[in-house]
Design a protein around this motif. Structure first.
Motif, mmCIF file in Angstrom:
data_model
loop_
_atom_site.group_PDB
_atom_site.id
_atom_site.type_symbol
_atom_site.label_atom_id
_atom_site.label_comp_id
_atom_site.label_asym_id
_atom_site.label_seq_id
_atom_site.Cartn_x
_atom_site.Cartn_y
_atom_site.Cartn_z
ATOM 1 N N ILE A 39 0.857 -1.182 0.000
ATOM 2 C CA ILE A 39 0.000 0.000 0.000
ATOM 3 C C ILE A 39 0.893 1.232 0.000
ATOM 4 C CG2 ILE A 39 -1.754 1.323 1.240
ATOM 5 C CD1 ILE A 39 -2.832 -1.301 2.348
ATOM 6 N N ASP A 72 -4.495 6.228 -0.176
ATOM 7 C CA ASP A 72 -3.893 4.901 -0.034
ATOM 8 C C ASP A 72 -4.136 4.085 -1.302
ATOM 9 O OD1 ASP A 72 -2.936 5.289 2.572
ATOM 10 O OD2 ASP A 72 -4.911 4.869 3.411
ATOM 11 N N GLY A 123 -3.360 0.576 -3.157
ATOM 12 C CA GLY A 123 -2.935 -0.800 -2.937
ATOM 13 C C GLY A 123 -2.596 -1.495 -4.246
ATOM 14 N N THR A 172 -7.859 0.580 1.518
ATOM 15 C CA THR A 172 -7.286 1.361 0.429
ATOM 16 C C THR A 172 -8.355 2.239 -0.212
ATOM 17 O OG1 THR A 172 -7.721 -0.395 -1.189
ATOM 18 C CG2 THR A 172 -5.570 -0.417 -0.097
#
Length: 617
Positions: free
Chosen positions: A271, A278, A280, A318
């Protein structure tokens, strides 16, 4: 994608003024989703109408106030608004913030609805309330507002992606320049590779992949899905290259079950926190990897969909979630059909040139060909709640002209170094390895190559066509250049399950093409019977000295050229287990190493009786 805080968008004053002109007033939304009205969030004091402090003008009662955005609001009077009268003569406006600060916004403009002249849009553009919350009072009518969550521009992430580079380093100077140029104009970007960076170029292969990893480090690669060819050089080399890499090697479905091997358990995902968002990246590897079996001893590989479902929690951790896979386009689509939480799937392994993204179950699926010929580029837009896939295309690298000189200098140095490496002695032969009699019988070079192929995958037998054997190896030292001269095509091993009956059909076809031998072999010996004109009439086949059982199934390794129908060979009745299971040149190096260690030389008689031709009685 995790749930982000809901973003409030400003409503354009010009648009709303147009709505008023058309006679329609949309309910005005605050950042907290409430609307001002006389019975709800709007609070009416005991004395409705103009206050004693309001500017003098015709008496009108304020019945409702609706906030449009941080710089404007709508007043609903009890009567039509007097034509031409300045708004400052009609209302007294104050703002009390939550911290008790009192503001008196200057009213800069107003517009009366042509359809309902009791509705007036008022602007206070020189007093922007973005980021603030409190109470707006118009005469004695109060309404709460909350602009503490100011509107934001959506987050945009550019993605550049490659796959199946296969050690083709020469175009990387152009690819690097392209990524640098486009990346400089992007708010944020990542460069991702979907695996198989190794195998396919002597410059890289002779150094167990060190040059390609160094180049990708220089290019700023962020993450790579582990591909099947990452295991080609052996487990020690895999571990060394992963340690050398400055980018993440990802595979969620790869499990190291033997703690004593050199390869360590890879990360399933990474991540990246980019500008508060965020992102991922989730990796998958071909199951099982098509490679030399010694490269994956002590490692298990698991189902793609089942593995992905085990990581479903990533959608809550995420904002953007990308699957970076080396499983092939068909498997990518199957993944998308069964798992709906990836924002995009970037694939590899099948060498698919996807010029327009496939949208499967709402998920874009992309791939960028192979051999450094294309670079994929798209962007993902995140508005705080949703992710949008935009502007995907494949860039043809041949069309690029700019070069990253730092990367190009590295490439030139590796190419120059390879000229010396190719002349290094890697083996020795007393007998020489020859192909000259290949159309009449088995040959020493054909036997060496097919023995190497059979050993690489542990198959029952191996076959390769004469057209793929391009030169002899004379007595004496064997150099790396000799191996690449013998097999210059970069052909790969293909593992097939085939019945004895279908195998005999292949042998018949091979001879009937030109009434001559076309297939060199290991594990299998065969005799061709011909009529007086030299045409095929029958054949006897033996595996390890025993007659072939035509109802039995055998494991065959051949080259991917033949397996794909090259020279008219047809394996459609057989089952292909691994289409690209490692390069034949690598198998030849490994078999030569074994013979040098065990026998001290690579020696073969030129014609061992594996293949014979007899006239039928």
């Amino acid at each position: 994608m995790k749930n982000g805080s809901k973003m409030t968008r400003k409503i354009s004053v010009a648009v709303l003024a147009g709505l008023l002109t058309a006679g329609t007033v949309a309910p005005a939304a605050f950042a907290d989703g409430h609307q001002g009205n006389g019975n709800g969030n709007g609070k009416v004091s005991e004395q409705r109408g103009n206050s004693e402090n309001a500017p003098h003008g015709p008496e009108r009662t304020v019945e409702d106030v609706s906030a449009l955005d941080s710089t404007s609001f709508v007043i609903d009077f009890d009567k039509t608004y007097p034509k031409g009268l300045d708004i400052n003569r009609m209302v007294d406006v104050t703002v009390e913030l939550d911290d008790a600060t009192v503001l008196e916004p200057a009213l800069t403009d107003y517009e009366v609805s042509s359809e309902n002249r009791s509705l007036v849009t008022v602007e206070h553009g020189n007093d922007d309330l973005d980021g603030l919350s409190g109470t707006l009072t118009v005469n004695d009518f109060e309404i709460d507002f909350d602009y503490s969550e100011a509107d934001e521009e959506p987050f945009v992430l550019d993605i550049f992606h490659t796959n199946d580079i296969h050690s083709k380093i020469d175009p990387l100077g152009k690819i690097s320049a392209f990524i640098n140029e486009k990346g400089a104009g992007a708010d944020n970007y990542l460069y991702l590779d979907a695996g198989d960076i190794f195998s396919g170029n002597a410059v890289v292969d002779l150094q167990d992949g060190e040059p390609i990893v160094a180049l990708l480090n220089e290019m700023g690669l962020d993450a790579m899905a582990i591909g099947n060819h990452e295991f080609d050089y052996g487990q020690e080399a895999f571990a060394a290259r992963e340690e050398q890499a400055e980018f993440d090697w990802l595979s969620a479905n790869m499990e190291v079950v033997d703690p004593d091997i050199a390869i360590q358990q890879p990360k399933p995902y990474e991540i990246y926190e980019i500008d508060g968002v965020d992102v991922g990246i989730f990796g998958l590897t071909q199951n099982p990897p098509a490679t030399n079996p010694t490269g994956i001893v002590g490692i298990d590989f698991h189902d793609y969909v089942e593995t992905a479902e085990q990581y479903s929690y990533l959608q809550d951790e995420t904002d953007i979630l990308i699957a970076l896979t080396h499983i092939g386009n068909r498997a990518d689509k199957h993944l998308a059909e069964n798992v709906d939480f990836f924002d995009v799937i970037i694939g590899g392994h099948s060498h698919s040139r996807i010029f327009e993204a496939d949208i499967v179950n709402g998920t874009p699926v992309v791939q960028a060909g192979a051999d450094s010929l294309f670079v994929g580029h798209f962007n993902l837009e995140f508005d705080g709640t949703d992710v949008t896939f935009n502007d995907y295309y494949l860039q043809d690298v041949e069309e690029l002209t700019e070069v990253n000189q730092d990367v190009q200098d590295m490439i030139d140095a590796y190419n120059a170094e390879a000229e010396e490496l190719l002349q290094e002695v890697v083996g020795y032969t007393n007998t020489g390895l020859f192909r000259d009699a290949r159309y009449q019988r088995d040959t020493s070079l054909g036997n060496f190559i097919t023995d190497a192929m059979k050993d690489a995958l542990g198959a029952d037998l191996a076959l390769t066509n004469n057209g793929g054997i391009r030169a002899n190896i004379d007595e004496g030292d064997i150099t790396a250049a000799d191996i690449y001269t013998v097999e210059p095509f970069g052909n790969e091993l293909t593992e097939i399950e085939i019945t004895g009956e279908d195998l005999k059909d292949v042998i018949e076809y091979s001879f009937s093409r030109s009434n001559s031998i076309d297939l060199q072999t290991s594990g299998l010996s065969y005799t061709i019977y011909t009529d007086e004109d030299g045409a095929f009439t029958d054949a006897d086949l033996y595996i390890d000295g025993e007659p072939v059982d035509y109802n039995e199934t055998y494991t065959l390794v051949t080259n991917n050229f033949m397996a794909a129908g090259g020279s008219g060979y047809d394996f459609s009745a057989a089952d292909i287990i691994q289409m690209e299971a490692g390069y034949i040149t690598n198998a030849m190096f490994q078999w030569m190493d074994y013979l040098m260690e065990s026998e001290g030389a690579v020696d073969y008689e030129d014609g061992e009786g594996r293949i014979t031709i007899e006239e039928a009685e």
